[in-house]
Design a protein around this motif. Structure first.
Motif, short mmCIF file in Angstrom:
data_model
loop_
_atom_site.label_atom_id
_atom_site.label_comp_id
_atom_site.label_asym_id
_atom_site.label_seq_id
_atom_site.Cartn_x
_atom_site.Cartn_y
_atom_site.Cartn_z
N GLU A 161 0.81 -1.22 0.00
CA GLU A 161 0.00 0.00 0.00
C GLU A 161 0.85 1.27 0.00
OE1 GLU A 161 -2.67 -0.38 3.27
OE2 GLU A 161 -3.80 -2.02 2.35
N ASP A 162 2.10 1.16 0.41
CA ASP A 162 2.97 2.34 0.49
C ASP A 162 3.90 2.49 -0.72
OD1 ASP A 162 1.98 2.98 3.03
OD2 ASP A 162 3.34 1.51 3.96
N GLU A 163 3.67 1.68 -1.73
CA GLU A 163 4.60 1.68 -2.87
C GLU A 163 4.53 2.99 -3.65
OE1 GLU A 163 1.76 -0.56 -6.16
OE2 GLU A 163 3.38 -1.64 -5.18
N ASP A 164 5.65 3.32 -4.28
CA ASP A 164 5.75 4.50 -5.15
C ASP A 164 5.26 4.08 -6.53
OD1 ASP A 164 6.62 6.45 -6.96
OD2 ASP A 164 8.30 7.01 -5.67
N GLU A 165 4.08 4.55 -6.92
CA GLU A 165 3.46 4.10 -8.17
C GLU A 165 4.30 4.43 -9.40
OE1 GLU A 165 -0.59 5.15 -8.79
OE2 GLU A 165 -1.24 4.43 -6.83
N GLU A 166 4.92 5.60 -9.40
CA GLU A 166 5.72 6.01 -10.56
C GLU A 166 6.92 5.09 -10.75
OE1 GLU A 166 8.15 9.91 -12.20
OE2 GLU A 166 6.56 10.19 -10.72
N ASN A 167 7.65 4.82 -9.68
CA ASN A 167 8.80 3.91 -9.76
C ASN A 167 8.36 2.51 -10.12
OD1 ASN A 167 10.65 5.87 -9.19
ND2 ASN A 167 10.71 5.46 -7.00
N ASN A 168 7.21 2.10 -9.58
CA ASN A 168 6.70 0.76 -9.83
C ASN A 168 6.35 0.60 -11.31
OD1 ASN A 168 6.16 -1.76 -8.53
ND2 ASN A 168 3.99 -1.41 -8.93
N GLU A 169 5.79 1.64 -11.92
CA GLU A 169 5.46 1.58 -13.35
C GLU A 169 6.72 1.43 -14.20
OE1 GLU A 169 3.04 4.77 -14.76
OE2 GLU A 169 1.44 4.37 -13.33
N GLU A 170 7.77 2.15 -13.83
CA GLU A 170 9.04 2.04 -14.56
C GLU A 170 9.60 0.63 -14.45
OE1 GLU A 170 11.84 4.97 -13.30
OE2 GLU A 170 10.55 6.66 -13.85
N ASP A 171 9.54 0.07 -13.25
CA ASP A 171 10.04 -1.29 -13.03
C ASP A 171 9.21 -2.30 -13.81
OD1 ASP A 171 11.95 -0.26 -11.40
OD2 ASP A 171 11.01 -0.88 -9.51
N GLU A 172 7.90 -2.07 -13.87
CA GLU A 172 7.02 -2.97 -14.62
C GLU A 172 7.35 -2.95 -16.10
OE1 GLU A 172 2.78 -3.36 -14.09
OE2 GLU A 172 2.93 -2.50 -12.08
N LEU A 173 7.59 -1.76 -16.63
CA LEU A 173 7.96 -1.65 -18.05
C LEU A 173 9.25 -2.39 -18.33
CD1 LEU A 173 7.11 2.12 -18.74
CD2 LEU A 173 5.99 0.14 -19.77
N ARG A 174 10.23 -2.22 -17.44
CA ARG A 174 11.53 -2.90 -17.60
C ARG A 174 11.35 -4.41 -17.51
NH1 ARG A 174 16.32 -3.65 -14.27
NH2 ARG A 174 15.19 -2.94 -12.43
N ALA A 175 10.56 -4.85 -16.54
CA ALA A 175 10.31 -6.28 -16.36
C ALA A 175 9.61 -6.87 -17.58
CB ALA A 175 9.48 -6.52 -15.10
N ASN A 176 8.64 -6.15 -18.12
CA ASN A 176 7.90 -6.65 -19.29
C ASN A 176 8.80 -6.75 -20.52
OD1 ASN A 176 5.43 -6.93 -17.98
ND2 ASN A 176 4.83 -4.82 -18.36
N GLU A 177 9.72 -5.80 -20.65
CA GLU A 177 10.65 -5.82 -21.78
C GLU A 177 11.56 -7.04 -21.71
OE1 GLU A 177 13.52 -2.66 -24.14
OE2 GLU A 177 13.28 -2.43 -21.97
N VAL A 178 12.09 -7.31 -20.52
CA VAL A 178 12.95 -8.49 -20.33
C VAL A 178 12.14 -9.77 -20.48
CG1 VAL A 178 14.42 -9.73 -18.70
CG2 VAL A 178 14.59 -7.24 -18.87
N ALA A 179 10.94 -9.79 -19.91
CA ALA A 179 10.09 -10.99 -19.97
C ALA A 179 9.78 -11.37 -21.41
CB ALA A 179 8.80 -10.75 -19.19
N SER A 180 9.58 -10.38 -22.28
CA SER A 180 9.27 -10.69 -23.68
C SER A 180 10.42 -11.42 -24.35
CB SER A 180 8.92 -9.41 -24.45
OG SER A 180 10.06 -8.57 -24.57
N ILE A 181 11.65 -11.07 -23.97
CA ILE A 181 12.83 -11.76 -24.50
C ILE A 181 12.89 -13.19 -23.97
CG2 ILE A 181 15.37 -11.82 -24.47
CD1 ILE A 181 15.28 -8.72 -24.38
N LEU A 182 12.68 -13.32 -22.67
CA LEU A 182 12.74 -14.65 -22.04
C LEU A 182 11.66 -15.57 -22.61
CD1 LEU A 182 13.36 -13.68 -18.30
CD2 LEU A 182 15.02 -14.52 -19.97
#
Length: 207
Positions: free
Chosen positions: A162-183
């Motif tokens: 509940e205390d997460e930083d939404e903006e940072n979390n969105e950036e991390d999600e984008l990065r994770a999705n980019e790597v996941a597509s390769i994997l």
């Protein structure tokens, strides 16, 4: 300190010149020399590494640990993870030996390339490993290990906070999705059904 480092470098280079005439019997000490040189003079260490890779090619195919995956580990200890990835990114000839010709493959450095954003390098590493007929581990086990590292790195994204930083979390999600597509592309090419089933569980949030 500069003079002391120059003296160390000269002594290490002198030892290397003697030991390089018998790579097989001196492989562990040569590995140590190159790693210690890297801390003082990285460009010189790279040239020394290229020498042992070129002249020890037949060794590398049968027992490549000391001059390939083991060398990566020793370099990481001396100069850091990302610096090792930069060396691989800037030296295609080293990359070819380490991932395309050695029997000893460390999947962790492929993950490091992905983690630090060197996606094109990671793709090159994967292609080399896939074609490498000398590798001891199967391609599926290597890809599975990388996927586990990925899942552990980004596990927090899918946890409730509940205390997460939404903006940072969105950036991390984008990065994770980019790597996941390769994997997921790599996983789709695997022939081992059990490995694919296990990886599907690991990457379920990205499928």
């Amino acid at each position: 300190m500069v003079k002391k480092n120059k003296d160390k470098e000269a002594l290490l280079l002198q030892s290397f010149e003697i030991l390089k005439t018998n790579l097989e019997d001196n492989e562990s000490k040569i590995q140590e020399i190159i790693a210690k040189i890297a801390k003082i003079n990285t460009s010189l260490a790279i040239e020394m590494w290229k020498f042992v890779l070129t002249n020890g090619e037949s060794m590398i195919k049968k027992d490549g640990y000391s001059f390939t995956s083991g060398m990566l580990y020793q370099l990481e200890r001396k100069i850091g993870n990302e610096e090792v990835i930069i060396i691989l990114n800037e030296n295609n000839d080293i990359l070819e030996y380490v991932y395309g010709k050695s029997n000893s493959i460390y999947a962790s450095y492929i993950w490091d390339a992905l983690k630090y954003g060197y996606l094109e390098l990671a793709e090159k590493m994967y292609v080399l490993v896939k074609k490498n007929r000398y590798k001891e581990e199967s391609l599926s086990s290597i890809v599975e290990e990388i996927c586990e590292s990925f899942a552990n790195e980004f596990e927090y994204i899918h946890d409730v906070d509940e205390d997460e930083d939404e903006e940072n979390n969105e950036e991390d999600e984008l990065r994770a999705n980019e790597v996941a597509s390769i994997l997921l592309k790599w996983v789709s090419a695997l022939k081992n059904k059990e490995a694919k089933a296990r990886i599907s569980v690991t990457l379920i949030d990205y499928i």
